[in-house]
Enzyme design. Structure first.
Site, PDB file in Angstrom:
ATOM      1  N   ASP A 109       0.787  -1.238   0.000  1.00 38.04           N
ATOM      2  CA  ASP A 109       0.000   0.000   0.000  1.00 38.04           C
ATOM      3  C   ASP A 109       0.819   1.288   0.000  1.00 38.04           C
ATOM      4  O   ASP A 109       0.278   2.373  -0.258  1.00 38.04           O
ATOM      5  CB  ASP A 109      -1.004  -0.005   1.172  1.00 38.04           C
ATOM      6  CG  ASP A 109      -0.343  -0.184   2.541  1.00 38.04           C
ATOM      7  OD1 ASP A 109       0.811   0.254   2.734  1.00 38.04           O
ATOM      8  OD2 ASP A 109      -0.998  -0.761   3.438  1.00 38.04           O
ATOM      9  N   HIS A 124       6.761  -7.702  -1.271  1.00 34.46           N
ATOM     10  CA  HIS A 124       5.723  -8.080  -2.232  1.00 34.46           C
ATOM     11  C   HIS A 124       5.443  -6.994  -3.268  1.00 34.46           C
ATOM     12  O   HIS A 124       4.377  -6.997  -3.879  1.00 34.46           O
ATOM     13  CB  HIS A 124       4.435  -8.475  -1.494  1.00 34.46           C
ATOM     14  CG  HIS A 124       4.593  -9.732  -0.671  1.00 34.46           C
ATOM     15  ND1 HIS A 124       3.689 -10.143   0.270  1.00 34.46           N
ATOM     16  CD2 HIS A 124       5.576 -10.666  -0.677  1.00 34.46           C
ATOM     17  CE1 HIS A 124       4.109 -11.285   0.825  1.00 34.46           C
ATOM     18  NE2 HIS A 124       5.255 -11.619   0.273  1.00 34.46           N
ATOM     19  N   CYS A 132       5.235  -4.050 -17.806  1.00 35.48           N
ATOM     20  CA  CYS A 132       4.706  -4.630 -19.040  1.00 35.48           C
ATOM     21  C   CYS A 132       4.632  -6.150 -18.843  1.00 35.48           C
ATOM     22  O   CYS A 132       5.603  -6.778 -18.416  1.00 35.48           O
ATOM     23  CB  CYS A 132       5.614  -4.280 -20.222  1.00 35.48           C
ATOM     24  SG  CYS A 132       5.067  -5.076 -21.744  1.00 35.48           S
ATOM     25  N   CYS A 136       8.351  -6.062 -22.555  1.00 37.94           N
ATOM     26  CA  CYS A 136       8.829  -5.631 -23.874  1.00 37.94           C
ATOM     27  C   CYS A 136      10.086  -4.786 -23.732  1.00 37.94           C
ATOM     28  O   CYS A 136      10.308  -4.155 -22.689  1.00 37.94           O
ATOM     29  CB  CYS A 136       7.730  -4.872 -24.621  1.00 37.94           C
ATOM     30  SG  CYS A 136       7.497  -3.173 -24.087  1.00 37.94           S
ATOM     31  N   CYS A 160       4.425  -1.398 -26.453  1.00 39.73           N
ATOM     32  CA  CYS A 160       4.115  -2.557 -27.310  1.00 39.73           C
ATOM     33  C   CYS A 160       2.606  -2.786 -27.462  1.00 39.73           C
ATOM     34  O   CYS A 160       2.192  -3.693 -28.171  1.00 39.73           O
ATOM     35  CB  CYS A 160       4.787  -3.809 -26.741  1.00 39.73           C
ATOM     36  SG  CYS A 160       4.039  -4.354 -25.188  1.00 39.73           S
ATOM     37  N   GLY A 196       1.633  -7.214  13.064  1.00 38.10           N
ATOM     38  CA  GLY A 196       0.432  -7.202  12.214  1.00 38.10           C
ATOM     39  C   GLY A 196       0.507  -8.129  11.024  1.00 38.10           C
ATOM     40  O   GLY A 196      -0.045  -7.828   9.966  1.00 38.10           O
ATOM     41  N   THR A 197       1.195  -9.261  11.195  1.00 38.82           N
ATOM     42  CA  THR A 197       1.189 -10.260  10.115  1.00 38.82           C
ATOM     43  C   THR A 197       0.764 -11.614  10.670  1.00 38.82           C
ATOM     44  O   THR A 197       1.130 -11.969  11.790  1.00 38.82           O
ATOM     45  CB  THR A 197       2.564 -10.376   9.409  1.00 38.82           C
ATOM     46  OG1 THR A 197       2.529 -11.498   8.501  1.00 38.82           O
ATOM     47  CG2 THR A 197       3.731 -10.532  10.363  1.00 38.82           C
ATOM     48  N   ASN A 222       0.448  -8.253  17.744  1.00 34.87           N
ATOM     49  CA  ASN A 222      -0.667  -8.720  16.910  1.00 34.87           C
ATOM     50  C   ASN A 222      -1.928  -8.804  17.769  1.00 34.87           C
ATOM     51  O   ASN A 222      -1.836  -9.013  18.977  1.00 34.87           O
ATOM     52  CB  ASN A 222      -0.352 -10.110  16.313  1.00 34.87           C
ATOM     53  CG  ASN A 222      -1.217 -10.424  15.104  1.00 34.87           C
ATOM     54  OD1 ASN A 222      -2.443 -10.362  15.155  1.00 34.87           O
ATOM     55  ND2 ASN A 222      -0.577 -10.749  13.993  1.00 34.87           N
ATOM     56  N   GLU A 224      -3.961 -11.174  17.623  1.00 33.88           N
ATOM     57  CA  GLU A 224      -4.220 -12.576  17.994  1.00 33.88           C
ATOM     58  C   GLU A 224      -2.951 -13.413  17.866  1.00 33.88           C
ATOM     59  O   GLU A 224      -1.944 -12.942  17.329  1.00 33.88           O
ATOM     60  CB  GLU A 224      -5.337 -13.139  17.115  1.00 33.88           C
ATOM     61  CG  GLU A 224      -5.011 -13.047  15.644  1.00 33.88           C
ATOM     62  CD  GLU A 224      -6.205 -13.326  14.739  1.00 33.88           C
ATOM     63  OE1 GLU A 224      -7.351 -13.054  15.143  1.00 33.88           O
ATOM     64  OE2 GLU A 224      -5.966 -13.824  13.631  1.00 33.88           O
TER      65      GLU A 224
HETATM   66  P1  OAD Z   1      -3.049 -11.173   6.993  1.00 34.08           P
HETATM   67  O1  OAD Z   1      -4.355 -10.618   6.596  1.00 34.08           O
HETATM   68  O2  OAD Z   1      -2.786 -12.600   6.707  1.00 34.08           O
HETATM   69  O3  OAD Z   1      -2.820 -10.983   8.550  1.00 34.08           O
HETATM   70  C1  OAD Z   1      -3.055  -9.750   9.173  1.00 34.08           C
HETATM   71  C2  OAD Z   1      -2.693  -9.912  10.624  1.00 34.08           C
HETATM   72  O4  OAD Z   1      -2.807  -8.653  11.240  1.00 34.08           O
HETATM   73  C3  OAD Z   1      -3.574 -10.882  11.404  1.00 34.08           C
HETATM   74  O5  OAD Z   1      -2.742 -11.781  12.133  1.00 34.08           O
HETATM   75  C4  OAD Z   1      -4.365  -9.974  12.357  1.00 34.08           C
HETATM   76  O6  OAD Z   1      -4.594 -10.591  13.621  1.00 34.08           O
HETATM   77  C5  OAD Z   1      -3.422  -8.808  12.506  1.00 34.08           C
HETATM   78  N1  OAD Z   1      -4.043  -7.510  12.803  1.00 34.08           N
HETATM   79  C6  OAD Z   1      -5.186  -6.980  12.286  1.00 34.08           C
HETATM   80  N2  OAD Z   1      -5.368  -5.725  12.745  1.00 34.08           N
HETATM   81  C7  OAD Z   1      -4.325  -5.454  13.575  1.00 34.08           C
HETATM   82  C8  OAD Z   1      -3.940  -4.331  14.356  1.00 34.08           C
HETATM   83  N3  OAD Z   1      -4.673  -3.206  14.399  1.00 34.08           N
HETATM   84  N4  OAD Z   1      -2.815  -4.422  15.105  1.00 34.08           N
HETATM   85  C9  OAD Z   1      -2.062  -5.568  15.099  1.00 34.08           C
HETATM   86  N5  OAD Z   1      -2.377  -6.657  14.374  1.00 34.08           N
HETATM   87  C10 OAD Z   1      -3.486  -6.595  13.628  1.00 34.08           C
HETATM   88  O7  OAD Z   1      -1.925 -10.228   6.325  1.00 34.08           O
HETATM   89  P2  OAD Z   1      -0.377 -10.548   6.071  1.00 34.08           P
HETATM   90  O8  OAD Z   1       0.212 -11.339   7.160  1.00 34.08           O
HETATM   91  O9  OAD Z   1       0.242  -9.246   5.720  1.00 34.08           O
HETATM   92  O10 OAD Z   1       0.464 -11.681  -0.132  1.00 34.08           O
HETATM   93  O11 OAD Z   1      -0.462 -11.435   4.769  1.00 34.08           O
HETATM   94  C11 OAD Z   1       0.733 -11.865   4.165  1.00 34.08           C
HETATM   95  C12 OAD Z   1       0.547 -11.966   2.684  1.00 34.08           C
HETATM   96  O12 OAD Z   1      -0.573 -12.795   2.398  1.00 34.08           O
HETATM   97  C13 OAD Z   1       0.188 -10.644   2.003  1.00 34.08           C
HETATM   98  O13 OAD Z   1       1.310  -9.858   1.710  1.00 34.08           O
HETATM   99  C14 OAD Z   1      -0.513 -11.099   0.767  1.00 34.08           C
HETATM  100  C15 OAD Z   1      -1.408 -12.156   1.407  1.00 34.08           C
HETATM  101  O14 OAD Z   1      -1.920 -13.105   0.583  1.00 34.08           O
HETATM  102  C16 OAD Z   1       0.284 -11.653  -1.456  1.00 34.08           C
HETATM  103  O15 OAD Z   1      -0.673 -11.123  -1.993  1.00 34.08           O
HETATM  104  C17 OAD Z   1       1.386 -12.326  -2.209  1.00 34.08           C
END
Ligand code: OAD
Length: 261
Positions: A109, A124, A132, A136, A160, A196-197, A222, A224
């Site tokens: 983003d 990512h 492209c 090209c 192209c 946040g992942t 996170n 959770e």
């Molecule tokens: P996810 O949507 O899988 O996970 C988001 C995480 O953020 C979850 O574990 C939530 O609990 C947590 N979360 C949500 N709101 C939050 C907050 N306010 N504070 C802290 N945590 C919070 O997203 P990613 O882990 O980024 O890839 O996903 C990884 C990749 O999977 C992405 O880059 C994308 C996706 O498919 C591609 O498109 C290749």
């Protein structure tokens, strides 16, 4: 009021963020949630409504470029209306505060960059870049395009006249080797934070283990539990924007009281 970790837990993290610490942060969609950018997994997540293989693979694009672009155009419009939140702002401030700071993000983003963060590694790619589809010879490898909404879907290459694709890494595609190498190098640090992942997509998810093996203090922020929770030294449950602001406030206090930070 959301759940937030105890004062002691926040102090513990702040204690590790000393002035000379080498700090590496890995972020995912959760850091942008408070800005209004949808996450991927979970009840409200994008993958609840769409299957990744229908929208985020080279095969999906080859099959139906219009559908894929309609989805990316919708996301670009949505993100364009969002602003960095407190989590992005604190991380941007830390990128100034720490001489050795790396921010690895899975987010496309651009909100970390908009908050002014230095040394961002985008694993990512970026939703604000395009390429492209046939690569090209007349067009650059990738270029910036921030037009929202796109006037024509799917957009076409001005060199192209073939298709243009989003400048993101799709499932089944390799992460740029140079970026991946720098991400791996950045796991050689004193403090590694995963924020946040959901920690399920590799290779991003494997970086915390590498940091641990290299002796870093590791922590997760996170809402959770995730597969990373049982690996890290310290898992803090709660919203990133609130926890980071609270830790940053502690760092400011320690600094003001003549501490070594
Ligand atoms: P996810 O949507 O899988 O996970 C988001 C995480 O953020 C979850 O574990 C939530 O609990 C947590 N979360 C949500 N709101 C939050 C907050 N306010 N504070 C802290 N945590 C919070 O997203 P990613 O882990 O980024 O890839 O996903 C990884 C990749 O999977 C992405 O880059 C994308 C996706 O498919 C591609 O498109 C290749």
């Amino acid at each position: 009021m959301p759940n937030v970790p105890s004062s002691r837990a926040l102090d513990l993290l702040a204690d590790h963020l000393t002035a000379n610490a080498r700090v590496t942060v890995l972020t995912g969609a959760g850091v942008s949630a408070a800005s209004g950018v949808p996450t991927f997994r979970g009840e409200e997540g994008l993958w609840k409504q769409h299957r990744p293989e229908q929208l985020a693979t080279p095969e999906a694009f080859a099959r139906d470029p219009r559908l894929v672009w309609e989805w990316y155009d919708w996301r670009r419009q949505r993100i364009a209306a969002c602003r960095p939140n407190k989590a992005h702002e604190v991380l941007a401030a830390w990128s100034e505060r720490y001489t050795d700071f790396t921010l690895i993000t899975q987010n496309v983003d651009g909100l970390h960059e908009r908050a002014g963060t230095h040394n961002v590694l985008r694993m990512h790619g970026s939703i604000w870049e395009v390429a492209c589809w046939t690569r090209c010879a007349g067009s650059p490898l990738r270029w910036r395009d921030e037009t929202v909404p796109l006037p024509v879907i799917p957009p076409r290459c001005s060199h192209c006249d073939g298709l243009i694709r989003p400048g993101v890494v799709w499932f089944g595609e390799a992460i740029e080797p140079g970026i991946l190498m720098r991400c791996r190098e950045a796991t050689r640090c004193d403090v590694f934070l995963t924020i946040g992942t959901s920690a399920v997509v590799n290779p991003a998810a494997s970086l915390v283990q590498e940091a641990l093996e290299r002796g870093a203090y590791t922590a997760e922020i996170n809402l959770e539990a995730t597969p990373a929770s049982s690996l890290v030294d310290h898992a803090l449950r709660g919203p990133a924007e609130i926890i980071l602001a609270a830790v940053n406030e502690r760092l400011g206090r320690l600094c003001g009281s003549g501490g070594s930070r």
